[in-house]
Scaffold this motif. Structure first.
Motif, mmCIF file in Angstrom:
data_model
loop_
_atom_site.group_PDB
_atom_site.id
_atom_site.type_symbol
_atom_site.label_atom_id
_atom_site.label_comp_id
_atom_site.label_asym_id
_atom_site.label_seq_id
_atom_site.Cartn_x
_atom_site.Cartn_y
_atom_site.Cartn_z
ATOM 1 N N ALA B 624 -9.553 -3.129 21.788
ATOM 2 C CA ALA B 624 -8.363 -3.368 22.609
ATOM 3 C C ALA B 624 -8.072 -4.861 22.718
ATOM 4 O O ALA B 624 -6.899 -5.276 22.685
ATOM 5 N N ASP B 625 -9.144 -5.681 22.821
ATOM 6 C CA ASP B 625 -8.936 -7.134 22.921
ATOM 7 C C ASP B 625 -8.109 -7.664 21.754
ATOM 8 O O ASP B 625 -7.353 -8.621 21.897
ATOM 9 N N ALA B 626 -8.282 -7.063 20.599
ATOM 10 C CA ALA B 626 -7.629 -7.579 19.397
ATOM 11 C C ALA B 626 -6.159 -7.172 19.272
ATOM 12 O O ALA B 626 -5.410 -7.777 18.505
ATOM 13 N N ILE B 627 -5.757 -6.146 20.001
ATOM 14 C CA ILE B 627 -4.358 -5.698 19.825
ATOM 15 C C ILE B 627 -3.544 -5.673 21.111
ATOM 16 O O ILE B 627 -2.317 -5.716 21.068
ATOM 17 N N ASP B 628 -4.226 -5.630 22.253
ATOM 18 C CA ASP B 628 -3.516 -5.464 23.524
ATOM 19 C C ASP B 628 -2.500 -6.574 23.765
ATOM 20 O O ASP B 628 -2.821 -7.748 23.659
ATOM 21 N N GLY B 629 -1.277 -6.167 24.105
ATOM 22 C CA GLY B 629 -0.237 -7.130 24.451
ATOM 23 C C GLY B 629 0.220 -7.986 23.290
ATOM 24 O O GLY B 629 0.989 -8.922 23.451
ATOM 25 N N LYS B 630 -0.273 -7.690 22.083
ATOM 26 C CA LYS B 630 0.122 -8.512 20.929
ATOM 27 C C LYS B 630 1.196 -7.817 20.116
ATOM 28 O O LYS B 630 1.234 -6.586 20.042
ATOM 29 N N ASP B 631 2.024 -8.628 19.494
ATOM 30 C CA ASP B 631 3.102 -8.096 18.683
ATOM 31 C C ASP B 631 2.864 -8.531 17.236
ATOM 32 O O ASP B 631 2.586 -9.695 16.987
ATOM 33 N N PHE B 632 2.903 -7.597 16.327
ATOM 34 C CA PHE B 632 2.685 -7.945 14.925
ATOM 35 C C PHE B 632 3.978 -7.684 14.155
ATOM 36 O O PHE B 632 4.736 -6.788 14.513
ATOM 37 N N PRO B 633 4.230 -8.476 13.091
ATOM 38 C CA PRO B 633 5.477 -8.272 12.331
ATOM 39 C C PRO B 633 5.602 -6.816 11.875
ATOM 40 O O PRO B 633 4.625 -6.243 11.393
ATOM 41 N N GLU B 634 6.795 -6.267 12.043
ATOM 42 C CA GLU B 634 6.994 -4.839 11.770
ATOM 43 C C GLU B 634 6.730 -4.506 10.311
ATOM 44 O O GLU B 634 7.147 -5.216 9.399
ATOM 45 N N TRP B 635 6.040 -3.407 10.104
ATOM 46 C CA TRP B 635 5.691 -2.936 8.759
ATOM 47 C C TRP B 635 6.935 -2.537 7.967
ATOM 48 O O TRP B 635 7.827 -1.883 8.499
ATOM 49 N N ASP B 636 6.994 -2.971 6.716
ATOM 50 C CA ASP B 636 8.015 -2.439 5.807
ATOM 51 C C ASP B 636 7.402 -2.350 4.415
ATOM 52 O O ASP B 636 7.932 -2.866 3.445
ATOM 53 N N GLY B 637 6.244 -1.751 4.329
ATOM 54 C CA GLY B 637 5.529 -1.690 3.056
ATOM 55 C C GLY B 637 4.838 -3.020 2.794
ATOM 56 O O GLY B 637 4.982 -3.963 3.571
ATOM 57 N N PRO B 638 4.061 -3.091 1.704
ATOM 58 C CA PRO B 638 3.367 -4.346 1.381
ATOM 59 C C PRO B 638 4.379 -5.363 0.852
ATOM 60 O O PRO B 638 5.437 -4.975 0.355
ATOM 61 N N PRO B 639 4.058 -6.675 0.972
ATOM 62 C CA PRO B 639 4.952 -7.654 0.337
ATOM 63 C C PRO B 639 4.959 -7.433 -1.171
ATOM 64 O O PRO B 639 3.892 -7.339 -1.781
ATOM 65 N N LEU B 640 6.133 -7.309 -1.757
ATOM 66 C CA LEU B 640 6.213 -7.087 -3.216
ATOM 67 C C LEU B 640 6.390 -8.425 -3.919
ATOM 68 O O LEU B 640 7.118 -9.295 -3.457
ATOM 69 N N TRP B 641 5.688 -8.556 -5.044
ATOM 70 C CA TRP B 641 5.764 -9.802 -5.803
ATOM 71 C C TRP B 641 6.926 -9.705 -6.803
ATOM 72 O O TRP B 641 7.335 -8.592 -7.181
ATOM 73 N N PRO B 642 7.433 -10.874 -7.256
ATOM 74 C CA PRO B 642 8.413 -10.810 -8.355
ATOM 75 C C PRO B 642 7.787 -10.095 -9.548
ATOM 76 O O PRO B 642 6.617 -10.347 -9.865
ATOM 77 N N LEU B 643 8.550 -9.208 -10.194
ATOM 78 C CA LEU B 643 7.966 -8.344 -11.233
ATOM 79 C C LEU B 643 7.287 -9.111 -12.363
ATOM 80 O O LEU B 643 6.284 -8.671 -12.908
ATOM 81 N N GLU B 644 7.831 -10.295 -12.688
ATOM 82 C CA GLU B 644 7.263 -11.026 -13.826
ATOM 83 C C GLU B 644 5.968 -11.748 -13.446
ATOM 84 O O GLU B 644 5.273 -12.275 -14.312
ATOM 85 N N SER B 645 5.631 -11.744 -12.158
ATOM 86 C CA SER B 645 4.438 -12.487 -11.765
ATOM 87 C C SER B 645 3.158 -11.644 -11.830
ATOM 88 O O SER B 645 2.063 -12.144 -11.609
ATOM 89 N N TYR B 646 3.292 -10.351 -12.121
ATOM 90 C CA TYR B 646 2.091 -9.519 -12.265
ATOM 91 C C TYR B 646 1.484 -9.725 -13.650
ATOM 92 O O TYR B 646 2.214 -10.015 -14.606
ATOM 93 N N PRO B 647 0.167 -9.546 -13.790
ATOM 94 C CA PRO B 647 -0.430 -9.648 -15.130
ATOM 95 C C PRO B 647 0.249 -8.648 -16.078
ATOM 96 O O PRO B 647 0.321 -7.466 -15.765
ATOM 97 N N GLY B 648 0.755 -9.125 -17.168
ATOM 98 C CA GLY B 648 1.402 -8.256 -18.160
ATOM 99 C C GLY B 648 2.821 -7.873 -17.790
ATOM 100 O O GLY B 648 3.519 -7.242 -18.571
ATOM 101 N N GLY B 649 3.258 -8.215 -16.577
ATOM 102 C CA GLY B 649 4.570 -7.779 -16.099
ATOM 103 C C GLY B 649 5.709 -8.347 -16.925
ATOM 104 O O GLY B 649 5.719 -9.519 -17.256
ATOM 105 N N GLU B 650 6.640 -7.456 -17.268
ATOM 106 C CA GLU B 650 7.791 -7.917 -18.072
ATOM 107 C C GLU B 650 9.037 -7.933 -17.210
ATOM 108 O O GLU B 650 9.247 -7.012 -16.441
#
Lengths: 184, 650
Positions: B624-650
């Motif tokens: 509870a100490d770690a979350i009580d009264g705290k606000d975290f940025p709202e979830w909208d899936g994981p941060p997506l990287w630019p497609l060309e920045s992945y290994p092998g990404g075209e």
């Protein structure tokens, strides 16, 4: 004479026999201390069973320099540890690799659990059988003949497994019917 | 000997940035509070991460836990639980895989392995009992699952077990899995996390064995449980013959992106259990399991052997894409194992792409010549490869389901039938008295069937042993027909328990499997007896229930830090239906059920945060100490990287 036999086609490689064996002989679960060993063949996930065949003319008994290996009334060659000097000559002589070492450099081998082998009891797929010679021999023949008749040895299109799956489908429908109107 | 009660097993922390391994003994009190496996993992994740984090950043960690009963003769206790923050969903991503790794961990003396940091160059870890070595893996990088295991067995001996990743993990495919011993996949997305750590594999061999505190009682109970399965007609004639293909007859696989569902009499030729049996050459299972639920199959066209073509792979890669070519489905399933990808997300993402293409929401121009016709089996085999290596259109598919929909366009998100980023089809709230939709909403890793859903209505248990189900209901198991929320909470406890014991929840999901001896000592009494015999500590049924609740609320807290709020406990329908009165009413009912659920779980009904009083009652006020009264940025899936920045990404 009672013998222990393995129908290798039935073995799926679950290793439960190893755990039961190591428990029975030392109260611990450790495949390395089991008297039966299941080697898994990685390519096709089939298994090879290494276990003592209790040979009539046993190399282990012959080579033992202190006569510590004797056959008991269940037909098993048993190591008398009060005599055993831990030279492991018996393990090297065994043509099947069926004698292991424990962690005290002593040989360990199958003793047929005094006539009630635990591995036979736990095997979920009737791959390990134990009984009078003629019964084991008959079981083996039947298993092999079933395989040959259904073409599970070679031949690409085997009707055997398809038929068994079809029977499973039908049995499931039977269960549904049986459960109709079930009051819970 | 490594018995939990004596504190002789350890958690192994491998810090790849520093090239160091540190060991900490498992404290008996932790076993009492969190049991092991998933429980240990979730505790570790909560304590070591400070969220919110990008799952593909170096801050993420991977926890491997083998479960309290790993390596013992209690059947079906060889699940390796793998937990991380998922690159697919951006919240807790965990799951478990079979094989022999978990038993080997126990025999080597470890009940947990935690991987931190990032190695400078591709590496693998070799563990033999106390010896832990981080080794160069430049030769291994690029290998598929099968070759990887063969190579490491050549190097270290044929009895080592290997957990690692295939090319999909290396290319940061967001639903890449951890692969154990070639064929056993776990925790979608975790494979990519291994790659961000430059870690290809862990090979392990243990020699020590395990000894319960009271071996006699423990073995006696284990044998009782084993005999129950061995004697069952259902097991002998169905389970061990067709395994999870049972589901093709029983679980209404989706057809063409869930536009309809196939009943047992609608199954087209090619998708029936008997059709798959034609390719079968043997049966197998994980370590210490009597059920042989997995088929070993041979593919004449490509000359390959594969294992475990499960229901999920057949529906996701097959029927949901309109594909009925048996051998092609098996081939794709095998390729997914070889590349190390989750079949459900893979198949459902492709199915969604076909659906959107048909609706004109994906243009031909975007496809780079790829065909998205329903039922194009050969084309799909190609798509599977392109996805693993992030080539062409595959680069987008590799983002996975909801993320893929987001890339196509915001308006398309309405067709992503996910909860918290994970997908498990869509269902009406009225179906099964609301437990399907509620289960998908409340799962701590996003919508799926293995967090409680299938246990809440004991469908498969009834087929195996209706009398035992009666006994369980008499012993107080809530009945979903009268108390769906209570039934789901109890079902979630069963699944949390199984994952923490290392016990298989069943490839045909069943109470009998998930909860040892439930058929004889309902509901959790049998488990308490086994835990007592194994650890030597007092364990009551109440202790077991509280441990599972502790784990579940800790997981909710992990997700709170990743931005999960009440609104993310939602339910999704195809947008055309969602507008109708019938469905609006069902949405209302869903939220009423969610409120009741949160209340009964001890969460705040407005925010869905676990409440301090509930956490304190369970002895984990620090959460509870770690979350009580705290606000975290709202979830909208994981941060997506630019497609060309992945290994092998075209």
């Amino acid at each position: 004479m009672f013998v222990l036999g393995v129908i290798y086609e039935n073995c799926t490689g679950c290793h439960l026999c190893e755990l039961a064996c190591s428990y029975k002989h030392g109260g611990t679960f450790n495949p390395l201390l089991s008297r039966i060993t299941i080697l898994t063949k990685p390519e096709v996930q089939t298994s090879v069973q290494v276990y003592c065949l209790q040979c009539n003319d046993a190399a282990c008994e012959r080579v033992c320099p202190v006569d510590a290996i004797k056959r008991d009334k269940s037909g098993a060659y048993v190591i008398d540890y009060s005599r055993c000097i831990g030279c492991r000559e018996c393990a090297y002589a065994c043509p099947f690799g069926a004698i292991s070492f424990d962690f005290k450099a002593r040989p360990i081998k199958c003793d047929l659990c005094g006539g009630e082998p635990e591995c036979v009891d736990v095997c979920p797929h009737d791959a390990i059988i134990f009984g009078p010679e003629e019964k084991v021999s008959r079981e083996l023949k039947r298993a092999k003949a079933t395989g040959v008749a259904y073409g599970i040895y070679g031949g690409a299109e085997s009707p055997y497994r398809r038929k068994k799956a079809e029977e499973a489908e039908n049995f499931l429908r039977e269960i549904w019917k049986r459960n109709e109107g079930l009051e819970l | 000997m490594s018995a939990l009660s004596e504190g002789e097993s350890e958690i192994l922390f491998i810090d790849l940035s520093r090239g160091k391994a540190v060991k900490q003994p498992v404290k008996p009190e932790d076993t009492k509070l969190y049991l092991g496996g998933r429980g240990f993992n979730s505790k570790t994740l909560f304590e070591m991460l400070n969220g919110p984090i990008d799952p593909l950043s170096v801050e993420n960690i991977i926890a491997l836990g083998n479960g309290a009963f790993a390596g013992t003769a209690l059947p079906m206790t060889s699940r390796l639980h793998i937990s991380t923050i998922s690159p697919l969903s951006g919240i807790l991503g965990d799951g478990n895989a079979g094989g022999e790794f978990s038993a080997m961990m126990r025999y080597a003396g470890y009940d947990g392995i935690v991987i931190l940091g990032r190695a400078e160059r591709p590496s693998y870890v070799w563990i033999e009992d106390e010896e832990v070595e981080i080794r160069d893996a430049s030769e291994l990088w690029g290998m598929k699952s099968g070759e990887l295991v063969d190579t490491l067995r050549d190097e270290h001996g044929d009895d080592v077990s290997v957990a690692g990743i295939g090319p999909a993990g290396e290319h940061l495919v967001r639903f890449a899995t951890t692969m154990v011993d070639k064929y056993h996949a776990g925790a979608r997305g975790s494979g990519a996390v291994w790659a961000t750590k430059n870690l290809k594999a862990i090979a392990i061999r243990g020699t020590k064995g395990v000894e319960p505190a009271d071996p006699e009682t423990f073995y006696k109970l284990s044998r009782e449980d084993l005999e129950y399965f061995k004697k069952s007609e259902f097991v002998r004639r169905i389970y061990s013959v067709i395994g999870t293909h049972y589901g093709m007859m029983s679980w209404y696989p989706g057809w063409k992106y869930f536009q309809s569902h196939l009943g047992p009499d609608d199954l087209p030729e090619g998708l029936r259990p008997r059709d798959f049996a034609e390719f079968e050459v043997g049966r197998t299972q994980c370590y210490s399991c009597p059920l042989a639920c997995k088929d070993v199959y041979y593919l004449p066209k490509s000359g390959e052997y594969g294992t475990s073509s499960e229901f999920e792979s057949i529906y996701a890669l097959g029927s949901n894409n309109g594909i009925t070519d048996t051998e092609a489905i098996l081939r794709m399933e095998h390729l997914a194992d070889e590349y190390g990808m989750d079949v459900i997300t893979l198949g459902d993402t492709i199915a969604m792409a076909r659906f959107l293409h048909e609706k004109g929401l994906i243009s031909d121009k975007e496809l780079d010549g790829v065909s998205l016709e329903w039922g194009d089996a050969e084309g799909q085999i190609e798509l599977v490869k392109m996805t693993a290596y992030r080539r062409g259109f595959g680069n987008k598919l590799a983002e996975g389901y909801r993320n893929f929909a987001k890339l196509v366009g915001k308006e398309v998100l309405a067709y992503s039938y996910d909860v918290k980023g994970l997908n498990r089809g869509w269902y009406e709230v009225d179906f099964m008295n609301g437990i399907f939709t509620l289960a998908h909403a409340t799962s701590t890793r996003g919508a799926d069937h293995l967090r409680g859903r299938s246990w809440a209505y004991w469908e498969n248990d009834v087929n195996m042993d209706p009398e035992a189900v009666k006994r369980m209901l008499e012993a107080g198991l809530p009945d979903y027909r009268k108390d769906p929320v209570g039934a789901l909470i109890e079902a979630e406890r069963a699944c949390t328990l199984a994952d923490s014991l290392g016990r298989c929840k069943g490839s045909i999901n069943m109470w009998f499997q998930a909860v040892p001896l439930v058929w004889k000592y309902p509901v959790f009494k049998g488990t308490a007896m086994l835990l007592k015999a194994f650890t030597g500590m007092e364990f009551t049924e109440k202790d077991v229930v509280e441990a599972t609740d502790r784990i579940y609320l800790t997981e909710m807290a992990i997700n709170v830090r990743q931005g999960i709020r009440k609104k993310h406990y939602d339910v999704k329908f195809p947008p055309e239906l969602a507008k109708t009165e019938r469905f609006r009413r069902q949405v209302k009912r869903h939220w009423e059920m969610v409120d009741e659920y949160l209340e009964r779980r001890g969460c705040d009904v407005e925010t869905a945060y676990p409440k301090r009083e509930a956490l304190e009652r369970l002895g984990i006020g620090k959460v509870a100490d770690a979350i009580d009264g705290k606000d975290f940025p709202e979830w909208d899936g994981p941060p997506l990287w630019p497609l060309e920045s992945y290994p092998g990404g075209e």
